[in-house]
Enzyme design. Structure first.
Site, short mmCIF file in Angstrom:
data_model
loop_
_atom_site.label_atom_id
_atom_site.label_comp_id
_atom_site.label_asym_id
_atom_site.label_seq_id
_atom_site.Cartn_x
_atom_site.Cartn_y
_atom_site.Cartn_z
N HIS A 143 0.86 -1.23 0.01
CA HIS A 143 -0.09 0.05 -0.03
C HIS A 143 0.82 1.36 0.12
O HIS A 143 0.32 2.26 -0.68
CB HIS A 143 -0.87 0.00 0.95
N HIS A 322 -2.20 -12.39 -2.99
CA HIS A 322 -3.05 -12.89 -2.18
C HIS A 322 -2.92 -14.50 -1.56
O HIS A 322 -3.79 -15.19 -1.27
CB HIS A 322 -4.50 -13.01 -2.94
#
Length: 803
Positions: A143, A322
């Site tokens: 992020h 993921h």
């Protein structure tokens, strides 16, 4: 991305029409629709022009209340002060701190051991999922880097801006404050030799290695910022899950998209990259949380392409990220406390207080989706893709009410609870995961990765490396022992090694004379050198004169560079003649030296003898080393320094005043207000307009480095009148006689209309301003020519050679 990730898109389908260098919000009548602080203050250097001045005091309120700030009173004010943000006064390390030297004192292997030990040492105040902080640290690093956008190079992990508002308090960064607080002991142990920016990225790498991924490398060298970034426009709308009553409310608030998802005109405003305000990539529940996988795929492709990723890199990042960790959605968003920036003072910089249960561990809330993608969330394997394609998925809801997907097969593998031994749960996918399965192009990439795990591993490692290093600029800026990657990567804008012996002072003198002997006009020499150097943007350290790409596609074909083409050809002849003697000079060096010669001759014509600094050592890139599509993003739609406004400016920047884009360009070039002013005045009298026009030149002595621009701009005998209703060009008329004396653009008159800029103009317009002007112009010119010379400047933020 792992642990509450939101995902984005690829790049290959984007059309690049030469409108990418500057942000282009949408709106009307030169005021646009832009992001605002909580008090209604505009937050981007290029969106602060507001509506065209209406005369007198045009007061503006703040969300219906009385204005509480200068921006509230005068919303159309050009915020010149943004050029002076993040300066030496804010930096506790001072101008002489050499980060490269400090970083070199670190034993990187010891540092990585310390980080990896921390990753597997759970603490009570924020227990680690699965006993491993690795997944949440990957999310933190992702992020931090994922704010990068190719349109203007802003964002990215390079200055650890995740520590400051607004990024620190975006909903999508929920609980990244906990990750950074967990790292505080490491930061304090290594002190100023390790920036927060480097620590965050390195921790992401260590987490990947700890869980079995062979990383591609790590380059240090990121310098921390010391204050929030008030010059980046993150979008027009306010999106806050705490205050969204319905999906329709979200749609109404979101103004960054044009067209409808799926339509041919569906696109994001430039330079935005994230699909919604306060997100890093896309809404994991689908556009506006509508659960539509195909619509999500379209958002992903646009978003990731705006972040310089293609289809393969996009799939690699989503599928790779993921593979780790879980998403948290035990508590509805409305029950979670405020983000760090507005949390109570006793929270000590931590936000998003969760009042339910322990508030952490199994009760954790982040993005609202609950569960994990894989059976072993702390091990690198291919189970994410195996699960995605091995099962049919049905839409369900998390305990917090967020849309997510669960296997239809009740016998599908299960994932362990992150905190309760022996407890298991159904696997989870987000709408943005299902998107990879339904989109044909993404599906094809997924199937290749499913068939070849080694290919997938390499692709994810390289995509992660690109993600976390994309904003660092040239590879020689990287620090540390893990930077020796054998191959040059095209996204790094590679440069070749220098050829031949360095130029001597005698060589440079001989070249100066050879340049003068060509008879090329001062104006043409200056505009060519400036055009080469001014592509630089400090946001991601791309562009500049080094590499000689002014002579390569796409730059040589840009209309704004039309005057440079014959000059470059002339300089090729100088190069060929010089090299007949067995020596070598790069075309890049010659272009810059020619500009320096032009400035020297122009100063002499104005009665001031000056030696313009020239630092050789530039090299020439090849066309094969130049990614045309990525360099196309550097093409300006407007450049006030060369008095250029594209014919397509109104289409790509509706409602934005050219002078606001001009300010943004100065900001990206790290110029101060005095440097911005002196460069413009000098380029005008040197005749450096992109098309050779007389607009704004304001002198009868073109080619002489005089103060005429400032003197005539502030001439009280003149009155300026707009030439038409577009209010973009003006005529300066002598009041007494009505004689039309000069023509000018908004990019000229702003230096007389803006109070801060006019005060600087007065310094040079006075009777004692000439020598100061030449001296200051030469210093600013040298700064621009050296903006990309990190081989000389090193890693000091300030100092005589610093940008």
């Amino acid at each position: 991305m792992s642990d509450d990730s939101t995902t984005g898109t690829d790049d290959t389908g984007q059309q690049h029409d030469g409108h990418h260098d500057t942000a282009t919000p949408q709106g009307s009548s030169f005021h646009g629709s832009h992001a605002r602080d909580a008090d209604g203050t505009d937050t981007c250097s290029f969106h602060m022009a507001g509506s065209l001045p209406a005369g007198g005091d045009h007061l503006g309120g703040t969300f219906g209340q009385a204005p509480s700030s200068l921006e509230g009173w005068y919303p159309q004010r050009l915020r010149v002060e943004l050029l002076h943000r993040n300066g030496i006064d804010a930096d506790p390390l001072g101008a002489d701190f050499d980060y490269a030297a400090a970083f070199a004192t670190i034993d990187l292997e010891e540092l990585k051991r310390d980080i990896k030990q921390l990753l597997t040492t759970s603490v009570d105040w924020w227990p680690a999922d699965y006993g491993n902080y690795g997944p949440q640290m990957i999310r933190m690093a992702w992020h931090a880097a994922g704010t990068y956008r190719i349109a203007d190079g802003r964002g990215g992990a390079g200055t650890a801006m995740q520590r400051f508002a607004p990024i620190s308090s975006w909903w999508d960064n929920g609980n990244t404050d906990k990750s950074r607080r967990l790292l505080q002991p490491i930061k304090h142990k290594y002190g100023n030799a390790l920036s927060w920016a480097d620590l965050m990225v390195l921790t992401g790498n260590c987490a990947l290695e700890l869980m079995g991924l062979p990383t591609y490398g790590f380059g240090g060298g990121r310098l921390d910022a010391w204050e929030p970034d008030e010059g980046t426009w993150w979008g027009p709308e306010v999106w806050d899950p705490h205050h969204v009553e319905s999906q329709d409310d979200m749609v109404q608030r979101d103004e960054r998209w044009t067209g409808e998802n799926g339509d041919a005109d569906y696109d994001l405003q430039s330079p935005l990259a994230a699909s919604h305000q306060a997100l890093i990539y896309v809404n994991p529940e689908g556009p506006y949380a509508n659960g539509d996988p195909m619509g999500s795929a379209r958002d992903i492709r646009i978003t990731f392409s705006r972040m310089a990723m293609n289809d393969e890199e996009t799939v690699a990042l989503i599928a790779g990220g993921h593979a780790f960790g879980k998403s948290h959605g035990q508590v509805p968003a409305a029950e979670i406390g405020p983000p760090p920036e507005i949390a109570p003072i006793e929270a000590m910089g931590l936000g998003w207080h969760n009042p339910q249960g322990a508030g952490n561990g199994k009760d954790t809330m982040t993005n609202g989706i609950e569960g994990s993608w894989t059976q072993d969330p702390t091990r690198w394997d291919n189970s994410y893709l195996e699960n995605l394609f091995g099962h049919e998925w049905e839409q369900t809801k998390s305990p917090a009410g967020a849309l997510q997907w669960t296997p239809k097969d009740p016998d599908a593998p299960r994932t362990p609870d992150a905190h309760v031994p022996g407890e298991t749960h159904a696997l989870m996918m987000m709408t943005s995961d299902i998107a990879l399965k339904v989109d044909p192009a993404y599906r094809e990439v997924c199937e290749r990765f499913l068939a070849d795990f080694d290919l997938f591993t390499t692709a994810f490692s390289k995509a992660w490396y690109k993600l976390t290093h994309r904003d660092m600029g040239p590879k020689h800026r990287y620090l540390g022992p893990e930077t020796t990657i054998s191959d040059d990567l095209l996204w790094q804008d590679p440069l070749p090694d220098a050829v031949g012996a360095p130029l001597t002072d005698a060589d440079v003198d001989a070249l100066r004379q050879a340049i003068r002997a060509t008879g090329t006009a001062v104006s043409d020499l200056v505009v060519t050198a400036y055009s080469a150097a001014s592509t630089y943007r400090d946001s991601d350290k791309r562009g500049g004169a080094n590499g000689g790409r002014i002579a390569l596609a796409p730059q040589k074909d840009w209309p704004i560079n039309q005057r440079t083409v014959p000059v470059v050809e002339t300089l090729r002849g100088v190069k060929a003649t010089f090299e007949q003697g067995g020596k070598h000079v790069s075309l890049a060096d010659l272009v810059v030296l020619a500009g320096c010669v032009g400035v020297e001759d122009a100063a002499r014509a104005a009665g001031v003898d000056v030696s313009v600094p020239f630092t050789p050592g530039r090299v020439d890139a090849s066309q094969e080393q130049t990614d045309i599509e990525m360099f196309e993003w550097l093409r300006p739609i407007a450049d006030g320094f060369r008095n250029h406004v594209s014919e397509r400016f109104a289409d790509f920047a509706p409602g934005v005043a050219p002078e606001a884009v001009f300010l943004d360009r100065a900001n990206l070039m790290t110029l101060t207000a005095p440097e911005w002013t002196v460069l413009t005045g000098g380029l005008r009298v040197l005749g450096a307009n992109w098309d050779g026009s007389s607009t704004g030149v304001l002198t009868d002595r073109v080619g002489a480095l005089t103060t005429d621009f400032f003197v005539n701009l502030t001439d009280t005998d003149l009155v300026w009148k707009k030439t038409d209703d577009t209010e973009t060009t003006f005529t300066g008329t002598v009041q007494a006689t009505g004689e039309e004396r000069w023509t000018a653009s908004r990019n000229d008159l702003v230096f007389g209309s803006n109070a801060q800029l006019r005060s600087i103009v007065d310094v040079y317009a006075g009777s004692d301003g000439q020598e100061r002007f030449v001296r200051d112009f030469v210093a600013a010119w040298d700064k621009v020519m050296m903006l990309d010379r990190y081989d000389v400047k090193g890693h000091r933020r300030y100092g005589p050679m610093a940008a």
